[in-house]
Every structure is written in C-alpha cells, then in structure tokens.
Design a protein around this motif. Structure first.
Motif, PDB file in Angstrom:
ATOM      1  N   ARG A 176      89.125  71.420 104.576  1.00  0.00           N
ATOM      2  CA  ARG A 176      87.918  70.672 104.927  1.00  0.00           C
ATOM      3  C   ARG A 176      88.141  69.195 104.647  1.00  0.00           C
ATOM      4  O   ARG A 176      88.413  68.822 103.515  1.00  0.00           O
ATOM      5  N   LEU A 177      88.020  68.377 105.675  1.00  0.00           N
ATOM      6  CA  LEU A 177      88.190  66.937 105.480  1.00  0.00           C
ATOM      7  C   LEU A 177      86.912  66.318 104.944  1.00  0.00           C
ATOM      8  O   LEU A 177      86.929  65.260 104.346  1.00  0.00           O
ATOM      9  N   TYR A 178      85.792  66.985 105.210  1.00  0.00           N
ATOM     10  CA  TYR A 178      84.506  66.569 104.666  1.00  0.00           C
ATOM     11  C   TYR A 178      83.660  67.827 104.532  1.00  0.00           C
ATOM     12  O   TYR A 178      83.750  68.733 105.359  1.00  0.00           O
ATOM     13  N   GLU A 179      82.860  67.860 103.498  1.00  0.00           N
ATOM     14  CA  GLU A 179      81.917  68.972 103.327  1.00  0.00           C
ATOM     15  C   GLU A 179      80.702  68.493 102.565  1.00  0.00           C
ATOM     16  O   GLU A 179      80.817  67.710 101.617  1.00  0.00           O
ATOM     17  N   ASP A 180      79.542  68.927 102.985  1.00  0.00           N
ATOM     18  CA  ASP A 180      78.341  68.791 102.160  1.00  0.00           C
ATOM     19  C   ASP A 180      77.539  70.084 102.298  1.00  0.00           C
ATOM     20  O   ASP A 180      78.072  71.093 102.768  1.00  0.00           O
ATOM     21  N   ASP A 181      76.289  70.063 101.895  1.00  0.00           N
ATOM     22  CA  ASP A 181      75.523  71.310 101.898  1.00  0.00           C
ATOM     23  C   ASP A 181      75.170  71.788 103.306  1.00  0.00           C
ATOM     24  O   ASP A 181      74.786  72.947 103.481  1.00  0.00           O
ATOM     25  N   LYS A 182      75.333  70.926 104.313  1.00  0.00           N
ATOM     26  CA  LYS A 182      74.875  71.289 105.666  1.00  0.00           C
ATOM     27  C   LYS A 182      75.985  71.419 106.696  1.00  0.00           C
ATOM     28  O   LYS A 182      75.781  71.998 107.766  1.00  0.00           O
ATOM     29  N   SER A 200      85.459  56.414 109.961  1.00  0.00           N
ATOM     30  CA  SER A 200      86.614  55.565 109.616  1.00  0.00           C
ATOM     31  C   SER A 200      87.565  56.296 108.678  1.00  0.00           C
ATOM     32  O   SER A 200      88.784  56.171 108.811  1.00  0.00           O
ATOM     33  N   SER A 201      87.024  57.059 107.768  1.00  0.00           N
ATOM     34  CA  SER A 201      87.881  57.790 106.823  1.00  0.00           C
ATOM     35  C   SER A 201      88.669  58.896 107.521  1.00  0.00           C
ATOM     36  O   SER A 201      89.644  59.413 106.972  1.00  0.00           O
ATOM     37  N   LEU A 202      88.267  59.237 108.739  1.00  0.00           N
ATOM     38  CA  LEU A 202      88.996  60.246 109.523  1.00  0.00           C
ATOM     39  C   LEU A 202      90.006  59.592 110.469  1.00  0.00           C
ATOM     40  O   LEU A 202      90.647  60.280 111.262  1.00  0.00           O
TER      41      LEU A 202
END
Ligand code: 5GP
Ligand code: ZN
Length: 111
Positions: free
Chosen positions: A18-24, A73-75
């Motif tokens: 996962r390059l990004y994850e949050d609760d949704k 941008s971070s991707l």
C-alpha cells in the motif's frame, strides 16, 4: 463482498503493498500498468458503479479525490496525471469494485 478481488486486497487476504492507506481507502500499484506509473485508489467499502451512488458513497469518493489531490506528488505524479473510472462492460470495467485509476509518470497519449 465475497469473491471480490479488491475486497480481498483491502482485507489483506491478498497481499499488495500500500503506497497510501487511511480508514477509507488504499492506493496500490496496478498489476498490469498501462503507463509508467499506474495506481489504483480503492475505497475500502464495496460498491461497483457510480449509479449506486448515495450520500455516504458520495462522501467516500469526495474523500478519495481530496486525498489524491494531497498525495499525488508523493506518488511521482507532480507533472500531471490522468484519472479514470471505468464503468460497466462497455467502459472496460473488469473488477466490479469501484476504483480510481491514476496514470502518469510520462506524457500520456490522447485516447
Ligand atoms: P478496471 O478494468 O476494472 O477498470 O481495472 C481493474 C484493474 O485492476 C486493471 O487495470 C488490472 O490490471 C488491475 N488488477 C486486477 N487484479 C489485480 C491485482 O490482484 N492486484 C493489482 N495490484 N491490480 C490488479
Ligand atoms: Zn469489493
């Protein structure tokens, strides 16, 4: 949702970094990239089509687009990117769990 590959990825039953994850939502790399960089933003809640929209799902997609705006941008997508949501058979949707494609990392051809 049983037998949904993206629900299995969200649940961790199918490993996918996962390059990004949050609760949704999560962001993963597409397994068959169609551009130099090709990500999938996958809401953690299962629904297939924009035509199934309700207030809660609209809030969920709003959240996804706000996060995409923050993290692109971070991707590596700071030079621009394409957003695609395929819908149904004619739209080329192969996984019936709504997801947002992010393509970039190079100039993309017209389509
Ligand atoms: P759709 O065609 O439904 O808009 O997009 C589904 C996307 O999911 C395709 O681009 C396909 O390459 C990708 N995909 C299918 N299975 C997997 C998988 O197990 N892992 C990852 N990372 N991507 C997948
Ligand atoms: Zn699902």
């Amino acid at each position: 949702m049983e037998n949904c590959i993206f629900c299995k990825i969200v649940a961790g039953d199918i490993p996918s970094p996962r390059l990004y994850e949050d609760d949704k939502m999560i962001v993963i790399r597409d397994i068959e990239p169609k551009a130099k960089l090709h990500y999938l933003c996958i809401p953690k809640t299962h629904f297939a089509l924009l035509s199934e929209m309700d207030g809660e799902r609209a809030e969920l997609l709003k959240h996804c687009f706000e996060r995409i705006a923050e993290i692109h941008s971070s991707l590596g997508l700071e030079e621009g990117y394409r957003v695609i949501i395929n819908q149904g058979e004619n739209g080329g949707q192969t996984v019936p769990h709504l997801h947002i494609h992010l393509l970039g990392g190079e100039p993309l051809k017209d389509f």
